[in-house]
Design a protein around this motif. Structure first.
Motif, short mmCIF file in Angstrom:
data_model
loop_
_atom_site.label_atom_id
_atom_site.label_comp_id
_atom_site.label_asym_id
_atom_site.label_seq_id
_atom_site.Cartn_x
_atom_site.Cartn_y
_atom_site.Cartn_z
N GLU A 1 0.85 -1.21 0.00
CA GLU A 1 0.00 0.00 0.00
C GLU A 1 0.88 1.26 0.00
N MET A 2 1.94 1.25 0.82
CA MET A 2 2.85 2.41 0.91
C MET A 2 3.57 2.63 -0.43
N LEU A 3 4.02 1.54 -1.06
CA LEU A 3 4.72 1.69 -2.35
C LEU A 3 3.78 2.27 -3.41
N ASP A 4 2.53 1.81 -3.39
CA ASP A 4 1.55 2.33 -4.36
C ASP A 4 1.23 3.79 -4.05
N TYR A 5 1.13 4.10 -2.76
CA TYR A 5 0.88 5.49 -2.33
C TYR A 5 2.02 6.39 -2.82
N CYS A 6 3.27 5.93 -2.65
CA CYS A 6 4.43 6.74 -3.06
C CYS A 6 4.45 6.93 -4.58
N ALA A 7 4.05 5.89 -5.33
CA ALA A 7 4.00 6.03 -6.79
C ALA A 7 2.96 7.08 -7.16
N LYS A 8 1.82 7.05 -6.48
CA LYS A 8 0.75 8.00 -6.77
C LYS A 8 1.16 9.44 -6.43
N HIS A 9 1.85 9.59 -5.30
CA HIS A 9 2.22 10.94 -4.83
C HIS A 9 3.64 11.34 -5.21
N ASN A 10 4.28 10.49 -6.02
CA ASN A 10 5.63 10.78 -6.50
C ASN A 10 6.62 11.04 -5.35
N ILE A 11 6.65 10.09 -4.43
CA ILE A 11 7.53 10.22 -3.26
C ILE A 11 8.62 9.14 -3.33
N VAL A 12 9.87 9.58 -3.29
CA VAL A 12 10.99 8.64 -3.15
C VAL A 12 11.95 9.24 -2.12
N SER A 13 13.02 8.50 -1.87
CA SER A 13 14.01 8.97 -0.91
C SER A 13 15.02 9.89 -1.59
N ASP A 14 15.65 10.79 -0.82
CA ASP A 14 16.80 11.56 -1.32
C ASP A 14 18.03 10.70 -1.02
N ILE A 15 18.77 10.34 -2.04
CA ILE A 15 19.83 9.34 -1.81
C ILE A 15 21.21 9.82 -2.27
#
Ligand code: NAP
Ligand code: ZN
Length: 349
Positions: free
Chosen positions: A304-318
């Motif tokens: 659910e979190m991975l799908d949420y991040c895809a929808k909201h364009n959220i990734v880590s700063d790496i």
């Protein structure tokens, strides 16, 4: 058995170096994954240093894994070769106890099998993690990753992402609420992005003055320098929820006093086994405050979190680094000198 190579620590506190080992042959429900990237979580450092006890060596850390499916067992239905997938902190659990049936595999009453430094429930040997070229995992513990997400920057979602998403959801963060994030590291910067995306007013509590500007860029509304006791006191009774990611003992009363009435502070940071916190009764009683803890998240919630991040364009700063720089990255992480997660590029193995 299949040959694998990675980096391992040979003793508590030791440097990591090249290591050859074996992965199990594919069982009917298994997925064989070629690892592309793996994040460095502070938990890897705690485990290598045996901060929590129970470390077994050689240890191949790594539980923020993304890669490509190479091969699947005959009973696998959800994945096929070529798929982009992830593996987080767990690779198995009993599947029968109440927490497992509720999708809370991380709280398995018979002990979840963690991705490394854990007993493999089928073979009895020890599990080896993601600082390696491949991993074999039962399909129930493999996660799908959208093509929309930058692959390397997605790796940290598998631990830092879910560990902060889960308590934000469980404690029902709503638009307009004030969420404090203690410690702006791997977990903390994900907590900022996720809480912001849920509409919260985000306040970063940091020991590093130089991270102030960065915190605002990441989406925080405000920054408090937590070493400044006066500034902390000025902000008492101002927060609905605090996500505490600090990996070392600290003054709980000072942080708890920031909570409003009915406020909750959630510990996700996990210092050494021997660490104890002392909290005064009045801090809880005056204001009906709570202190709680949270461990990663279940498999369904991680998807659910991975799908949420895809929808909201959220990734880590790496900071993407070659495998040969892993020991240096450990030192920099301990010194809070990372923006905001090191990710190992497995093509450099
Ligand atoms: P990290 O990247 O090293 O970030 C931790 C941050 O905490 C640092 O950047 C620093 O931020 C702050 N900090 C460090 N030492 C401190 C001290 N002595 N006093 C006050 N603040 C301090 O670590 P991480 O990967 O986010 O992991 C954080 C903790 O969560 C670790 O203990 C890890 O094992 C644990 N963890 C728990 C779970 C779970 O499921 N519960 C999952 C993953 C990790 P500032 O510079 O902003 O002060
Ligand atoms: Zn982790």
């Amino acid at each position: 058995m299949k040959e694998a190579k990675g980096y391992a620590a040979r003793e508590a506190g030791g440097n990591l170096s090249e290591f050859k080992f074996e992965r199990r042959d594919l069982r009917p429900e298994d997925v064989d994954i070629e690892i592309k990237y793996c994040g460095i979580c502070h938990s890897d450092i705690h485990q290598v240093n045996n901060d929590w006890g129970g470390a077994t060596f050689p240890m191949v850390p790594g539980h923020e894994i993304v890669g490509i499916v190479k091969e699947v067992g005959e009973k696998v239905t959800m994945f096929k070769p070529g798929d982009r997938v992830g593996v987080g902190c767990m690779v198995d659990s009993c599947g029968r106890c109440e927490p497992c049936r509720r999708g809370l595999q991380q709280y398995c009453e018979n002990g979840a099998t963690f991705t490394y430094n854990s007993k493999d429930r089928v073979y009895g040997g020890v599990t080896y993690g993601g600082y390696s070229n491949n991993i074999v995992v039962t399909e129930k513990f493999v996660l799908k990753i959208s093509n929309k997400l930058d692959f390397a920057a997605t790796a940290p979602l598998l631990c830092a992402g879910i560990t902060t998403y889960s308590p934000l959801k469980h404690w029902n963060v709503k638009p307009g609420q004030t969420v404090g994030v203690a410690g702006l590291g791997g977990l903390g910067h994900m907590a900022v992005k996720l809480a912001k995306s849920m509409g919260a007013n985000v306040v970063v509590l940091t020991t590093s003055e130089k991270k102030g500007e960065e915190a605002l860029r990441l989406g925080a509304n405000r920054v408090i320098i937590s070493r400044n006791t006066e500034e902390m006191k000025k902000n008492k009774i101002s927060m609905d929820l605090i996500i505490d990611t600090i990996p070392a003992p600290h003054d709980m009363n000072l942080y708890l006093s920031l909570l409003k009435i009915n406020g909750n502070m959630i510990l996700v940071g996990l210092p050494e086994k021997e660490s104890q916190y002392s909290v005064s009764a009045g801090t809880f009683v005056n204001g009906r405050r709570s202190l709680a803890g949270s461990n990663i998240g279940g498999i369904e919630e991680t998807q659910e979190m991975l799908d949420y991040c895809a929808k909201h364009n959220i990734v880590s700063d790496i900071e993407l680094i070659p495998m040969s720089r892993v020991n240096e990255a450990y030192v920099r992480t301990i010194n809070s000198d990372v923006k905001y997660r090191f990710v190992l590029d497995m093509s450099t193995l």
